[in-house]
Enzyme design. Structure first.
Site, PDB file in Angstrom:
ATOM      1  N   GLU A  36       0.806  -1.351  -0.023  1.00  0.00           N
ATOM      2  CA  GLU A  36      -0.054   0.059   0.039  1.00  0.00           C
ATOM      3  C   GLU A  36       0.865   1.416   0.071  1.00  0.00           C
ATOM      4  O   GLU A  36       1.886   1.301   0.681  1.00  0.00           O
ATOM      5  CB  GLU A  36      -1.095  -0.043   1.213  1.00  0.00           C
ATOM      6  CG  GLU A  36      -1.793   1.255   1.662  1.00  0.00           C
ATOM      7  CD  GLU A  36      -2.297   1.851   0.373  1.00  0.00           C
ATOM      8  OE1 GLU A  36      -2.353   3.207   0.241  1.00  0.00           O
ATOM      9  OE2 GLU A  36      -3.079   1.186  -0.375  1.00  0.00           O
ATOM     10  N   TYR A 222     -28.233  10.256   1.751  1.00  0.00           N
ATOM     11  CA  TYR A 222     -28.467   8.850   2.484  1.00  0.00           C
ATOM     12  C   TYR A 222     -27.820   8.881   3.769  1.00  0.00           C
ATOM     13  O   TYR A 222     -26.942   9.274   3.957  1.00  0.00           O
ATOM     14  CB  TYR A 222     -28.337   7.687   1.859  1.00  0.00           C
ATOM     15  CG  TYR A 222     -26.850   7.555   1.228  1.00  0.00           C
ATOM     16  CD1 TYR A 222     -25.890   7.044   2.181  1.00  0.00           C
ATOM     17  CD2 TYR A 222     -26.439   7.851  -0.147  1.00  0.00           C
ATOM     18  CE1 TYR A 222     -24.464   6.775   1.591  1.00  0.00           C
ATOM     19  CE2 TYR A 222     -25.174   7.843  -0.728  1.00  0.00           C
ATOM     20  CZ  TYR A 222     -24.202   7.195   0.382  1.00  0.00           C
ATOM     21  OH  TYR A 222     -23.151   7.038  -0.011  1.00  0.00           O
ATOM     22  N   ASP A 296     -11.040  -0.333 -10.009  1.00  0.00           N
ATOM     23  CA  ASP A 296     -11.022   0.902 -10.964  1.00  0.00           C
ATOM     24  C   ASP A 296      -9.572   0.626 -11.964  1.00  0.00           C
ATOM     25  O   ASP A 296      -9.787   1.208 -12.752  1.00  0.00           O
ATOM     26  CB  ASP A 296     -10.807   1.779 -10.142  1.00  0.00           C
ATOM     27  CG  ASP A 296     -12.026   2.352  -9.546  1.00  0.00           C
ATOM     28  OD1 ASP A 296     -13.018   1.976  -9.803  1.00  0.00           O
ATOM     29  OD2 ASP A 296     -12.131   3.105  -8.639  1.00  0.00           O
TER      30      ASP A 296
END
Length: 403
Positions: A36, A222, A296
């Protein structure tokens, strides 16, 4: 120079897509190392919608109960007119929805989902998480691949899975299709306390999720964190609403003609940062030998179906099941994974673009949209069967049996 560390599976990227892929591989008994770029594993952003097609995966991976601990389960998804404040149509998401699809639709904070998956990875005993590892180069090698990091460390692997996002370094190596496509739309995102919306009638649908659609603009609202916060996403077309003024003032100016509830909600948002909405045309070639892409990096999509994270989650089990179905043959496993996923993700990508067009029409087209959608029943699930009824947990196994 020291010899590169070697692992059976190497995942680049510790976001939701990368960690879910790592967890799915670990559940299949495969040791995984995750690199990461950031100094710590975490997720940036606010709310996230999770549909049944992704819940099936989270359930199989054993994390669904942890993910939904602080989630909000809307009773319906409402499409409203941003200019008049009137409802256009709704999709009921309570008991009949669960009976149809096996799971409820829920919304959660991105960090809550990420945390649950990360914890499961850590507790698996098969996933090694390495932060502060910025991969700057990926090489295909005989029998595997190599990832080189900015700090000089290198990692060899028998199988590399790149979940390094929209601007994937690995994709650039595999596919020559240029930069992502800017749609012209931008999004402002953030949460506000539910009480802050009370001045103009609150959320208007306190037990639901609302998309307020208008000409070249929309606002999504929401609840998250068990209804204590409301996530808001305000989107508009910069080509339709160009401005030389400060971007913070621009968003207020764009939404000033909307109904009171929408204008008030947008006014409460942080206007200092916005995100361009970009995607790519569906393109194959995610896989080359023992390197493949997920999320993605493989199939970036516009947000209008709320399926970006859901499709990355789907990728994970199809990838792991393909590896299981082709023991000892990573090349075949990765090729099978792409072959199974490409038709599905391509349809989601192109449908997201179409739904964006439907949301943002004006004039006669908006009148026709209302006339067509208003009569439909809230428990008519035909329009979403293909999306929410899909079971990624069985697709690779079914394909294997069919061969």
């Amino acid at each position: 120079m020291s010899r590169p560390e070697r692992s059976e599976f190497l995942v680049i990227g510790g976001g939701i897509g990368g960690l879910t892929a790592a967890l799915a591989l670990a559940r299949a008994g495969r040791p995984v190392r995750v690199l990461e770029r950031a100094a710590q594993f975490g997720e940036i952003g606010a709310g996230l919608q999770v549909a049944p097609n992704a819940s099936r995966v989270l359930d199989r991976l054993g994390v669904l109960s942890d993910v939904v601990r602080d989630a909000f389960f809307p009773s319906r998804l409402v499409l409203g007119d941003a200019m008049t404040g009137e409802p256009i149509t709704a999709l009921e998401t309570a008991d009949a929805f669960r009976e149809r699809f096996g799971h409820r639709y829920f919304v959660t904070h991105r960090a809550d989902l990420h945390r649950a998956i990360q914890t499961a990875c850590e507790e698996s005993g098969l996933v090694e998480l390495l932060p502060s590892k910025h991969v700057v180069r990926v090489e295909s090698r005989e029998g595997g691949a190599l990832a080189a990091c900015a700090d000089g460390t290198e990692y060899e692997t028998a199988a590399l899975v790149a979940a390094d996002g929209l601007h994937s370094t690995t994709r650039d190596m595999l596919i020559d299709d240029g930069a992502p496509v800017d749609s012209g739309y931008v999004a402002y995102r953030g949460t506000v306390p539910v009480e802050a919306l009370a001045e103009h009638g609150g959320l208007r649908v306190p037990d639901g999720m609302v998309i307020w659609a208008g000409p070249g603009l929309h606002l999504v609202q929401y609840p998250v964190r068990r209804g204590a916060l409301v996530n808001q996403v305000a989107t508009f077309d910069t080509r339709r609403y160009p401005s030389e003024e400060d971007i913070g003032r621009q968003v207020d100016r764009v939404f000033e003609r909307t109904c009171a509830a929408v204008a008030h909600g947008v006014g409460l948002m942080d206007h200092s940062r916005r995100w361009p909405m970009v995607d790519r045309a569906p393109t194959g070639g995610w896989t080359s030998g023992r390197i493949t892409l997920v999320g993605d990096a493989a199939h970036p999509m516009l947000q209008y179906l709320a399926q970006g994270a859901c499709q990355a989650i789907e990728d994970s089990v199809v990838l792991a099941d393909s590896v299981t179905a082709h023991p000892g043959d990573v090349d075949a496993a990765f090729a099978a994974y792409e072959a199974l996923r490409f038709p599905r993700t391509s349809r989601v990508q192109t449908t997201a673009q179409t739904w964006g067009d439907i949301l943002h029409v004006d004039g006669v087209s908006a009148m026709m949209r209302s006339a067509l959608l208003s009569p439909r029943a809230g428990d008519d699930f035909g329009i979403v069967d293909w999306l929410y009824g899909y079971d990624p947990t069985s697709v690779a196994r079914e394909n294997l049996l069919a061969r």
